[in-house]
Design a protein around this motif. Structure first.
Motif, mmCIF file in Angstrom:
data_model
loop_
_atom_site.group_PDB
_atom_site.id
_atom_site.type_symbol
_atom_site.label_atom_id
_atom_site.label_comp_id
_atom_site.label_asym_id
_atom_site.label_seq_id
_atom_site.Cartn_x
_atom_site.Cartn_y
_atom_site.Cartn_z
ATOM 1 N N VAL A 248 -51.188 72.199 -61.506
ATOM 2 C CA VAL A 248 -51.598 73.291 -62.383
ATOM 3 C C VAL A 248 -50.496 74.335 -62.492
ATOM 4 N N TRP A 249 -49.705 74.512 -61.435
ATOM 5 C CA TRP A 249 -48.650 75.524 -61.476
ATOM 6 C C TRP A 249 -47.541 75.146 -62.444
ATOM 7 N N GLU A 250 -47.296 73.846 -62.592
ATOM 8 C CA GLU A 250 -46.321 73.404 -63.590
ATOM 9 C C GLU A 250 -46.842 73.678 -65.004
ATOM 10 N N MET A 251 -48.131 73.435 -65.221
ATOM 11 C CA MET A 251 -48.733 73.731 -66.516
ATOM 12 C C MET A 251 -48.684 75.229 -66.811
ATOM 13 N N VAL A 252 -49.035 76.019 -65.810
ATOM 14 C CA VAL A 252 -49.033 77.474 -65.974
ATOM 15 C C VAL A 252 -47.632 77.974 -66.312
ATOM 16 N N ARG A 253 -46.641 77.426 -65.638
ATOM 17 C CA ARG A 253 -45.254 77.859 -65.869
ATOM 18 C C ARG A 253 -44.816 77.532 -67.301
ATOM 19 N N MET A 254 -45.177 76.355 -67.789
ATOM 20 C CA MET A 254 -44.837 75.973 -69.157
ATOM 21 C C MET A 254 -45.576 76.832 -70.189
ATOM 22 N N ILE A 255 -46.869 77.025 -69.964
ATOM 23 C CA ILE A 255 -47.677 77.812 -70.899
ATOM 24 C C ILE A 255 -47.191 79.252 -70.949
ATOM 25 N N ALA A 256 -46.943 79.836 -69.785
ATOM 26 C CA ALA A 256 -46.506 81.237 -69.728
ATOM 27 C C ALA A 256 -45.152 81.420 -70.409
ATOM 28 N N THR A 257 -44.233 80.503 -70.156
ATOM 29 C CA THR A 257 -42.909 80.605 -70.779
ATOM 30 C C THR A 257 -43.020 80.448 -72.293
ATOM 31 N N ALA A 258 -43.822 79.480 -72.739
ATOM 32 C CA ALA A 258 -44.030 79.291 -74.173
ATOM 33 C C ALA A 258 -44.633 80.547 -74.804
ATOM 34 N N ARG A 259 -45.584 81.170 -74.115
ATOM 35 C CA ARG A 259 -46.226 82.377 -74.648
ATOM 36 C C ARG A 259 -45.228 83.518 -74.821
ATOM 37 N N ILE A 260 -44.334 83.691 -73.848
ATOM 38 C CA ILE A 260 -43.339 84.763 -73.932
ATOM 39 C C ILE A 260 -42.328 84.477 -75.047
ATOM 40 N N LEU A 261 -41.905 83.218 -75.164
ATOM 41 C CA LEU A 261 -40.890 82.863 -76.162
ATOM 42 C C LEU A 261 -41.444 82.877 -77.582
ATOM 43 N N MET A 262 -42.703 82.455 -77.733
ATOM 44 C CA MET A 262 -43.311 82.304 -79.069
ATOM 45 C C MET A 262 -44.647 83.043 -79.105
ATOM 46 N N PRO A 263 -44.595 84.376 -79.092
ATOM 47 C CA PRO A 263 -45.811 85.173 -78.875
ATOM 48 C C PRO A 263 -46.863 85.051 -79.962
ATOM 49 N N GLN A 264 -46.466 84.699 -81.188
ATOM 50 C CA GLN A 264 -47.446 84.590 -82.266
ATOM 51 C C GLN A 264 -48.069 83.199 -82.363
#
Length: 333
Positions: A248-264
């Motif tokens: 789950v931590w790998e998923m969280v890391r990917m999701i969080a990074t994607a959210r910061i890079l592509m906020p909309q």
């Protein structure tokens, strides 16, 4: 807006070094930063519920190492011809009644061909669109003409994942190139169709490959409106059947990074959710995921059913996103 000296305004010029610095932050710090960006750009208590139906299953000529629908692998997936429009519309109505506002149709094709099956898919698109659902398709490669035909039929979104980094791509798929992927995305974009493109983690890739894929997505001239983050579901008979499960931590890391890079963008918590606890999924929502796929199957792999997701929404205080809500939220601040 500035977070720890980091400019989080909408950008398409992220460097690999910048993305690496975000991706490798301590995970709790990363979640807090992503949650802050998420709150700035998105309705945080709102999650879109989507349903994905395999309208043509198995027998695909591609050699995607993760896919049970490839004809060359012995995975026990039965080959089924294209479903009838009545079957598809019945499934779409059931999905709508279950709370889905986006209905995606997947066909195990390498590419779309201009034939009667494509004409039938166009009719399906019209039918689902008339039901008030956002209709999405994932049909393999499409050219400009085919993308325009889909748009005319009422297609709202087209899914075409990058899967992994450009550098790692050939180790996963040899029957098409990374540029083929990017060309299809360009054709979809030119037709005015919303782009849905993300990838899969757990293919044996490195952190650098994950960062590379995020770099490709976040430096597109226009960010994909939807970015699915999939965890590999290893299937017996495929070359990746023995891959270890993603944490789950790998998923969280990917999701969080994607959210910061592509906020909309909508960040979609996709394959692999079936083995996640409600707590695991809550972490993903906190980190910026705002879409899930529901229903018993995600193409050919298990997925949580409508009732389980309804109970989770009630527990977490989440509400379903409405159809056709603007994918790009107004920039705040």
């Amino acid at each position: 807006m500035m977070l720890n000296g980091q400019n989080t305004s909408l950008r398409n010029d992220w460097s690999l070094e910048e993305i690496k610095a975000i991706y490798f932050k301590p995970v709790l710090e990363l979640i807090v930063e992503a949650a802050t960006v998420h709150k700035q750009y998105q309705a945080t208590g709102e999650v879109q519920v989507c349903t994905l139906l395999s309208v043509k299953t198995g027998g695909c000529s591609e050699d995607c190492a993760y896919c049970p629908q490839a004809a060359r692998y012995h995975t026990g997936v039965d080959v089924h011809k294209l479903m009838s429009q009545d079957q598809v519309l019945t499934a779409a109505q059931r999905a709508k009644e279950g709370g889905s506002t986006r209905f995606c149709m997947g066909a195990a094709w390498r590419e779309v061909r201009d034939n009667r099956d494509f004409d039938k898919v166009l009719d399906m698109v019209k039918g689902v669109n008339d039901m008030g659902l956002e209709v999405c398709c994932t049909l393999g490669m499409v050219n400009e003409y085919q993308a325009e035909k889909l748009k005319e039929a009422g297609l709202y979104a087209y899914n075409h994942n990058l899967d992994t980094s450009a550098e790692n791509y050939a180790s996963i798929i040899t029957t098409r190139t990374y540029d083929d992927r990017l060309n299809t995305i360009d054709n979809v974009r030119k037709a005015g169709i919303s782009v849905c493109s993300g990838g899969i983690i757990g293919l044996g890739e490195t952190d650098e490959d994950r960062i590379g894929m995020l770099h490709t997505l976040s430096t597109m001239e226009q960010h994909p409106e939807s970015v699915p983050v999939n965890a590999l579901v290893p299937v017996k008979g495929t070359p990746l059947e023995n891959q270890p499960l993603v944490s789950v931590w790998e998923m969280v890391r990917m999701i969080a990074t994607a959210r910061i890079l592509m906020p909309q963008s909508m960040v979609r918590l996709s394959a692999g959710r079936e083995r996640m606890s409600v707590t695991d999924q809550a972490l993903c929502f906190l980190a910026g995921a705002n879409s899930i796929f529901t229903g018993e199957k995600l193409l050919t792999t298990p997925n949580p059913d409508f009732d389980a997701d309804k109970a989770m929404f009630q527990l977490l205080g989440l509400s379903p996103r409405k159809s056709f809500k603007e994918e790009a939220q107004p920039v705040v601040g």
